[in-house]
Design a protein around this motif. Structure first.
Motif, PDB file in Angstrom:
ATOM      1  N   GLU A 128      -5.079  14.818   1.138  1.00  0.00           N
ATOM      2  CA  GLU A 128      -3.697  15.290   1.272  1.00  0.00           C
ATOM      3  C   GLU A 128      -2.687  14.142   1.406  1.00  0.00           C
ATOM      4  OE1 GLU A 128      -6.037  16.379   3.832  1.00  0.00           O
ATOM      5  OE2 GLU A 128      -6.717  17.828   2.341  1.00  0.00           O
ATOM      6  N   GLU A 129      -3.169  12.932   1.619  1.00  0.00           N
ATOM      7  CA  GLU A 129      -2.283  11.777   1.801  1.00  0.00           C
ATOM      8  C   GLU A 129      -2.627  10.663   0.803  1.00  0.00           C
ATOM      9  OE1 GLU A 129      -2.554  10.576   5.880  1.00  0.00           O
ATOM     10  OE2 GLU A 129      -2.112  12.576   6.612  1.00  0.00           O
ATOM     11  N   PRO A 130      -2.431  10.900  -0.481  1.00  0.00           N
ATOM     12  CA  PRO A 130      -2.843   9.903  -1.476  1.00  0.00           C
ATOM     13  C   PRO A 130      -2.018   8.610  -1.408  1.00  0.00           C
ATOM     14  CG  PRO A 130      -1.642  11.688  -2.528  1.00  0.00           C
ATOM     15  CD  PRO A 130      -1.870  12.095  -1.108  1.00  0.00           C
ATOM     16  N   GLN A 131      -0.744   8.705  -1.012  1.00  0.00           N
ATOM     17  CA  GLN A 131       0.111   7.509  -0.966  1.00  0.00           C
ATOM     18  C   GLN A 131      -0.372   6.516   0.094  1.00  0.00           C
ATOM     19  OE1 GLN A 131       2.294   6.870  -3.266  1.00  0.00           O
ATOM     20  NE2 GLN A 131       2.721   4.892  -2.340  1.00  0.00           N
ATOM     21  N   LYS A 132      -1.001   7.035   1.122  1.00  0.00           N
ATOM     22  CA  LYS A 132      -1.524   6.186   2.201  1.00  0.00           C
ATOM     23  C   LYS A 132      -2.529   5.168   1.639  1.00  0.00           C
ATOM     24  CE  LYS A 132      -3.656   7.023   6.720  1.00  0.00           C
ATOM     25  NZ  LYS A 132      -4.154   8.069   7.610  1.00  0.00           N
ATOM     26  N   PHE A 133      -3.491   5.652   0.877  1.00  0.00           N
ATOM     27  CA  PHE A 133      -4.483   4.733   0.309  1.00  0.00           C
ATOM     28  C   PHE A 133      -3.888   3.926  -0.839  1.00  0.00           C
ATOM     29  CE2 PHE A 133      -7.855   3.444  -2.595  1.00  0.00           C
ATOM     30  CZ  PHE A 133      -8.626   2.690  -1.726  1.00  0.00           C
ATOM     31  N   ALA A 134      -2.993   4.533  -1.591  1.00  0.00           N
ATOM     32  CA  ALA A 134      -2.416   3.828  -2.745  1.00  0.00           C
ATOM     33  C   ALA A 134      -1.709   2.545  -2.309  1.00  0.00           C
ATOM     34  CB  ALA A 134      -1.448   4.744  -3.491  1.00  0.00           C
ATOM     35  N   SER A 135      -0.937   2.612  -1.222  1.00  0.00           N
ATOM     36  CA  SER A 135      -0.236   1.404  -0.775  1.00  0.00           C
ATOM     37  C   SER A 135      -1.212   0.380  -0.193  1.00  0.00           C
ATOM     38  CB  SER A 135       0.858   1.753   0.233  1.00  0.00           C
ATOM     39  OG  SER A 135       0.325   2.369   1.366  1.00  0.00           O
ATOM     40  N   VAL A 136      -2.231   0.851   0.533  1.00  0.00           N
ATOM     41  CA  VAL A 136      -3.236  -0.065   1.091  1.00  0.00           C
ATOM     42  C   VAL A 136      -4.016  -0.731  -0.037  1.00  0.00           C
ATOM     43  CG1 VAL A 136      -5.373  -0.172   2.446  1.00  0.00           C
ATOM     44  CG2 VAL A 136      -3.430   1.125   3.304  1.00  0.00           C
ATOM     45  N   LYS A 146      -2.989  -1.230  -3.090  1.00  0.00           N
ATOM     46  CA  LYS A 146      -2.097  -2.126  -3.826  1.00  0.00           C
ATOM     47  C   LYS A 146      -1.977  -3.492  -3.150  1.00  0.00           C
ATOM     48  CE  LYS A 146       2.568  -2.205  -5.743  1.00  0.00           C
ATOM     49  NZ  LYS A 146       3.815  -1.454  -5.898  1.00  0.00           N
ATOM     50  N   VAL A 147      -1.960  -3.508  -1.827  1.00  0.00           N
ATOM     51  CA  VAL A 147      -1.774  -4.755  -1.087  1.00  0.00           C
ATOM     52  C   VAL A 147      -3.101  -5.452  -0.801  1.00  0.00           C
ATOM     53  CG1 VAL A 147      -0.949  -5.752   1.096  1.00  0.00           C
ATOM     54  CG2 VAL A 147       0.395  -4.003  -0.064  1.00  0.00           C
ATOM     55  N   PHE A 148      -4.087  -4.714  -0.322  1.00  0.00           N
ATOM     56  CA  PHE A 148      -5.346  -5.331   0.119  1.00  0.00           C
ATOM     57  C   PHE A 148      -6.484  -5.240  -0.884  1.00  0.00           C
ATOM     58  CE2 PHE A 148      -3.190  -4.074   4.075  1.00  0.00           C
ATOM     59  CZ  PHE A 148      -3.113  -5.301   4.695  1.00  0.00           C
ATOM     60  N   GLY A 149      -6.483  -4.205  -1.715  1.00  0.00           N
ATOM     61  CA  GLY A 149      -7.596  -3.982  -2.636  1.00  0.00           C
ATOM     62  C   GLY A 149      -8.674  -3.144  -1.976  1.00  0.00           C
ATOM     63  N   SER A 179      -4.623   2.323  10.516  1.00  0.00           N
ATOM     64  CA  SER A 179      -3.204   2.489  10.836  1.00  0.00           C
ATOM     65  C   SER A 179      -2.452   1.176  10.663  1.00  0.00           C
ATOM     66  CB  SER A 179      -3.030   2.984  12.270  1.00  0.00           C
ATOM     67  OG  SER A 179      -3.560   4.262  12.422  1.00  0.00           O
ATOM     68  N   SER A 180      -3.053   0.094  11.111  1.00  0.00           N
ATOM     69  CA  SER A 180      -2.425  -1.224  10.964  1.00  0.00           C
ATOM     70  C   SER A 180      -2.315  -1.623   9.498  1.00  0.00           C
ATOM     71  CB  SER A 180      -3.233  -2.284  11.716  1.00  0.00           C
ATOM     72  OG  SER A 180      -3.187  -2.038  13.095  1.00  0.00           O
ATOM     73  N   MET A 181      -3.381  -1.371   8.736  1.00  0.00           N
ATOM     74  CA  MET A 181      -3.341  -1.713   7.310  1.00  0.00           C
ATOM     75  C   MET A 181      -2.289  -0.902   6.569  1.00  0.00           C
ATOM     76  SD  MET A 181      -7.248  -2.417   6.064  1.00  0.00           S
ATOM     77  CE  MET A 181      -8.144  -1.266   7.074  1.00  0.00           C
ATOM     78  N   VAL A 182      -2.170   0.376   6.900  1.00  0.00           N
ATOM     79  CA  VAL A 182      -1.176   1.232   6.255  1.00  0.00           C
ATOM     80  C   VAL A 182       0.227   0.735   6.596  1.00  0.00           C
ATOM     81  CG1 VAL A 182      -0.169   3.556   6.241  1.00  0.00           C
ATOM     82  CG2 VAL A 182      -2.642   3.271   6.096  1.00  0.00           C
ATOM     83  N   TYR A 183       0.456   0.385   7.865  1.00  0.00           N
ATOM     84  CA  TYR A 183       1.769  -0.114   8.275  1.00  0.00           C
ATOM     85  C   TYR A 183       2.100  -1.425   7.557  1.00  0.00           C
ATOM     86  CZ  TYR A 183       5.720  -1.520  11.100  1.00  0.00           C
ATOM     87  OH  TYR A 183       6.959  -1.908  11.488  1.00  0.00           O
ATOM     88  N   GLU A 184       1.150  -2.342   7.553  1.00  0.00           N
ATOM     89  CA  GLU A 184       1.371  -3.633   6.885  1.00  0.00           C
ATOM     90  C   GLU A 184       1.572  -3.448   5.385  1.00  0.00           C
ATOM     91  OE1 GLU A 184       1.862  -7.578   5.930  1.00  0.00           O
ATOM     92  OE2 GLU A 184       1.831  -6.753   7.956  1.00  0.00           O
ATOM     93  N   ALA A 185       0.794  -2.578   4.769  1.00  0.00           N
ATOM     94  CA  ALA A 185       0.926  -2.348   3.326  1.00  0.00           C
ATOM     95  C   ALA A 185       2.297  -1.746   2.999  1.00  0.00           C
ATOM     96  CB  ALA A 185      -0.182  -1.424   2.834  1.00  0.00           C
ATOM     97  N   ASN A 186       2.743  -0.785   3.788  1.00  0.00           N
ATOM     98  CA  ASN A 186       4.062  -0.187   3.548  1.00  0.00           C
ATOM     99  C   ASN A 186       5.167  -1.214   3.752  1.00  0.00           C
ATOM    100  OD1 ASN A 186       3.102   2.348   2.851  1.00  0.00           O
ATOM    101  ND2 ASN A 186       3.124   3.070   4.956  1.00  0.00           N
ATOM    102  N   ALA A 187       5.014  -2.089   4.741  1.00  0.00           N
ATOM    103  CA  ALA A 187       6.001  -3.147   4.971  1.00  0.00           C
ATOM    104  C   ALA A 187       5.995  -4.135   3.803  1.00  0.00           C
ATOM    105  CB  ALA A 187       5.717  -3.863   6.283  1.00  0.00           C
ATOM    106  N   ARG A 188       4.821  -4.453   3.285  1.00  0.00           N
ATOM    107  CA  ARG A 188       4.720  -5.374   2.135  1.00  0.00           C
ATOM    108  C   ARG A 188       5.306  -4.762   0.871  1.00  0.00           C
ATOM    109  NH1 ARG A 188       4.240 -10.669   2.778  1.00  0.00           N
ATOM    110  NH2 ARG A 188       2.987 -10.998   4.611  1.00  0.00           N
TER     111      ARG A 188
END
Length: 171
Positions: free
Chosen positions: A37-45, A47-50, A71-80
């Motif tokens: 239900e939250e595809p954007q969560k993984f998509a941003s992670v 994109k940034v981390f692989g 949670s930290s990876m999602v926050y950092e990825a969204n910030a990036r």
């Protein structure tokens, strides 16, 4: 009923497996943290981390720490994604500048309160005394500044700003 991001009876792939276009295994490391239900969560992670790096990080952590790490990876990825150059550091820097500005405004407001209390004290002490010519120098000095009244205009509730700044970084 949901359990770890999957529906009972159906094998709905997690957001990670959907994006990577692979079959979602029963023991998929991504499934509990990246629900379909939250595809954007993984998509941003991703994109940034692989995906491979995220998989390695999650595998190396004990299970009780994985949720916080995601949670930290999602926050950092969204910030990036928002700020590719500075990421979280840009957000922290901006917040620190706001804190500095607000502390300056607070100090100015507190100084203004002290100034107003002093003016009020001087005007009330001058109104209640006789003219200075009729008083001895010691009496005139004591009538203008009484230590018992000094606390009333210097007593301002102030925040211990040194300890406040220290607490921001003590986590």
């Amino acid at each position: 009923m949901k359990e770890n991001g999957r529906k009972h009876g159906t094998l709905s792939p997690c957001a990670a497996c959907k994006l990577l276009r692979r079959r979602c295994a029963q023991d998929c490391v991504f499934a509990p943290y990246f629900p379909a239900e939250e595809p954007q969560k993984f998509a941003s992670v991703h994109k940034v981390f692989g995906a491979s790096n995220v998989n390695k990080m999650l595998q190396e952590l004990p299970e009780h720490q994985r949720s916080d790490a995601v949670s930290s990876m999602v926050y950092e990825a969204n910030a990036r994604v928002r700020d590719p150059v500075y990421g979280c550091v840009g957000a922290i820097s901006s917040l620190q500048q706001q804190i500095d500005s607000l502390q300056t405004q607070l100090a100015l407001a507190q100084a203004e309160v002290v100034h107003m209390r002093m003016r009020q004290f001087v005007s009330t002490s001058n109104a209640g005394t006789s003219s200075p010519e009729n008083l001895t120098p010691a009496a005139a000095a004591s009538s203008k500044f009484m230590p018992s009244q000094a606390k009333s205009f210097f007593c301002v509730d102030m925040v211990d700003q040194a300890n406040m700044a220290e607490s921001l970084w003590s986590y």
